[in-house]
Design a protein around this motif. Structure first.
Motif, short mmCIF file in Angstrom:
data_model
loop_
_atom_site.label_atom_id
_atom_site.label_comp_id
_atom_site.label_asym_id
_atom_site.label_seq_id
_atom_site.Cartn_x
_atom_site.Cartn_y
_atom_site.Cartn_z
N ASP A 71 0.82 -1.20 0.00
CA ASP A 71 0.00 0.00 0.00
C ASP A 71 0.86 1.26 0.00
O ASP A 71 0.38 2.34 -0.35
CB ASP A 71 -0.92 0.02 1.22
CG ASP A 71 -2.01 -1.04 1.14
OD1 ASP A 71 -2.30 -1.49 0.00
OD2 ASP A 71 -2.55 -1.43 2.19
N TYR A 75 2.45 2.63 -6.88
CA TYR A 75 1.37 2.19 -7.76
C TYR A 75 0.02 2.08 -7.06
O TYR A 75 -1.02 2.22 -7.71
CB TYR A 75 1.73 0.83 -8.37
CG TYR A 75 3.12 0.81 -8.96
CD1 TYR A 75 3.39 1.44 -10.17
CD2 TYR A 75 4.18 0.20 -8.28
CE1 TYR A 75 4.67 1.44 -10.70
CE2 TYR A 75 5.46 0.19 -8.81
CZ TYR A 75 5.71 0.81 -10.01
OH TYR A 75 6.97 0.82 -10.53
N ALA A 76 0.03 1.80 -5.77
CA ALA A 76 -1.22 1.57 -5.04
C ALA A 76 -1.84 2.89 -4.61
O ALA A 76 -1.78 3.29 -3.44
CB ALA A 76 -0.95 0.67 -3.83
N ASP A 78 -5.33 5.49 -4.95
CA ASP A 78 -6.74 5.53 -5.32
C ASP A 78 -7.10 6.83 -6.03
O ASP A 78 -8.25 7.05 -6.40
CB ASP A 78 -7.64 5.32 -4.11
CG ASP A 78 -7.41 6.38 -3.03
OD1 ASP A 78 -6.55 7.25 -3.22
OD2 ASP A 78 -8.10 6.31 -1.99
N ALA A 154 -7.68 1.32 -4.10
CA ALA A 154 -6.50 1.46 -4.95
C ALA A 154 -6.14 0.16 -5.67
O ALA A 154 -5.58 0.18 -6.75
CB ALA A 154 -5.30 1.93 -4.11
N THR A 155 -6.46 -0.98 -5.05
CA THR A 155 -6.06 -2.27 -5.61
C THR A 155 -7.26 -3.19 -5.76
O THR A 155 -8.30 -2.98 -5.13
CB THR A 155 -5.01 -2.95 -4.72
OG1 THR A 155 -5.60 -3.23 -3.43
CG2 THR A 155 -3.79 -2.06 -4.52
N GLY A 309 4.21 -2.77 -10.96
CA GLY A 309 2.90 -2.21 -10.65
C GLY A 309 1.81 -3.28 -10.68
O GLY A 309 0.95 -3.33 -9.82
N THR A 312 1.21 -5.42 -7.60
CA THR A 312 0.44 -4.88 -6.47
C THR A 312 -1.06 -5.03 -6.71
O THR A 312 -1.84 -4.72 -5.83
CB THR A 312 0.75 -3.39 -6.28
OG1 THR A 312 0.23 -2.63 -7.38
CG2 THR A 312 2.26 -3.15 -6.16
N SER A 314 -2.71 -3.18 -8.60
CA SER A 314 -3.22 -1.81 -8.63
C SER A 314 -4.15 -1.62 -9.82
O SER A 314 -3.87 -2.06 -10.93
CB SER A 314 -2.05 -0.83 -8.72
OG SER A 314 -2.48 0.44 -9.13
N SER A 317 -2.51 0.34 -12.52
CA SER A 317 -1.54 -0.45 -13.30
C SER A 317 -2.23 -1.23 -14.41
O SER A 317 -1.69 -1.37 -15.51
CB SER A 317 -0.77 -1.40 -12.38
OG SER A 317 0.02 -0.68 -11.46
#
Length: 341
Positions: A71, A75-76, A78, A154-155, A309, A312, A314, A317
């Motif tokens: 987190d 990349y993570a 939002d 975010a992920t 990326g 993760t 994400s 990504s």
């Protein structure tokens, strides 16, 4: 040895492995897209899929064991630009097609004697820093500010409310399973082995910066394999080393060059190559510049977003990778023909 020195040496080792494997196997997303599109040969594309799958499984395994929290990675996020990220990926992918390889591939080729890659790398690094903190930075900041999108998560694991290991098994395991459905791929150990090794370097990098680089007072920034900003930082380090500190990204770049060079010399594959024409040089310069600009806009390159990326899971990504692949396909089908290395 301090924690920062340990990270630098580990980054060098990771780069050495990446460079050696890249030189031995020709691991490259662009080459995978080209071969699959024009020749019907998907082995290199499947090797990249294996690398993506292993990166996801290994990285989410670190999260599941509590060793690393992704987190905190770049990349993570939002909040990201719904326009800059896919557009940057598109520019990077198109530039990758013009330059006939991404930044990581250019480093490997340079170490093998390809002087064209030197021009690509200089243009890439210069354009990246112009976009990060130079004359193009205000334009980037304006574009990001005008098109910022906020997501509920975010992920992918956070979005669907499941532990990260379950989506990791589905996504990572699915990519690996798809890759090995091809008999031709299964019978080409060089391809699947390159995917396994390079994919494993992604969680190794997360572990290096997140665990080996942890310090209560001076933690190393959490990062994994990526090559756009680090190539620019490497050029800067070569000029200003007495006033800067060697970091993980620069040490990885140096390791890639040394690993590829040693492998090329041992295999007697080192050959000097230059441009065939001024048009060829212009195409490579344009490709390098587009990769630098696009890589900054999309927060990563085909390795930075495509592997690190993506590992993760994400959501940004996924969007960036889609843009990179689309840009590459447009580039190889466009009016500017690809040249061979």
């Amino acid at each position: 040895m301090s924690h920062t020195e340990l990270v630098v040496w580990a980054g060098l080792a990771i780069g050495l492995v990446f460079g050696a494997v890249g030189q031995l196997s020709g691991f490259c997303l662009l080459r995978g897209v080209v071969n699959a599109t024009t020749q019907g040969d998907s082995r290199k594309l499947r090797a990249f899929a294996v690398a993506m799958g292993v990166a996801v499984l290994g990285s989410q395994g670190l999260v599941a064991t509590g060793l690393v929290s992704l987190d905190a990675s770049l990349y993570a996020v939002d909040r990201f630009s719904w326009l800059a990220v896919p557009l940057g990926g598109l520019l990077f992918g198109y530039g990758m097609a013009l330059a006939n390889g991404c930044g990581a591939r250019a480093l490997v080729l340079l170490a093998s004697g390809n002087l064209r890659s030197f021009v690509v790398l200089v243009c890439l690094g210069l354009a990246a820093f112009m976009m990060l903190s130079g004359v193009l930075a205000p334009l980037r900041l304006w574009l990001e500010g005008a098109t910022t999108l906020r997501l509920p998560a975010a992920t992918l694991p956070n979005l669907i409310g499941l532990p990260g290991w379950l989506p990791a098994l589905l996504v990572g395991g699915g990519l690996c399973a798809w890759a090995f459905t091809s008999p031709a791929f299964r019978h080409t150990p060089r391809e699947w082995a390159s995917g396994l090794v390079i994919g494993a370097l992604v969680p190794a990098s997360w572990y290096t910066t997140g665990v080996l680089g942890f310090d209560d007072f001076e933690p190393v920034r959490l990062a994994s394999l990526t090559f756009v900003a680090p190539i620019g930082e490497s050029l800067q380090y070569l000029m200003l080393s007495t006033g800067t500190r060697l970091g993980f990204g620069v040490s990885v770049v140096g390791g890639v060059v040394l690993g590829a060079l040693a492998t090329a010399l041992l295999r007697r594959d080192f050959r000097l190559h230059s441009f065939d024409s001024s048009a060829h040089m212009l195409r490579s310069m344009t490709g390098g510049a587009l990769m630098g600009i696009g890589g900054v806009m999309s927060l990563g390159c085909s390795i930075g977003q495509g592997l690190s990326g993506f590992s993760t899971l994400s959501l940004a990504s996924f969007l960036a990778v889609a843009g990179i692949v689309l840009g590459a396909r447009l580039g190889i089908r466009g009016p500017l023909a690809l040249s061979k290395h």
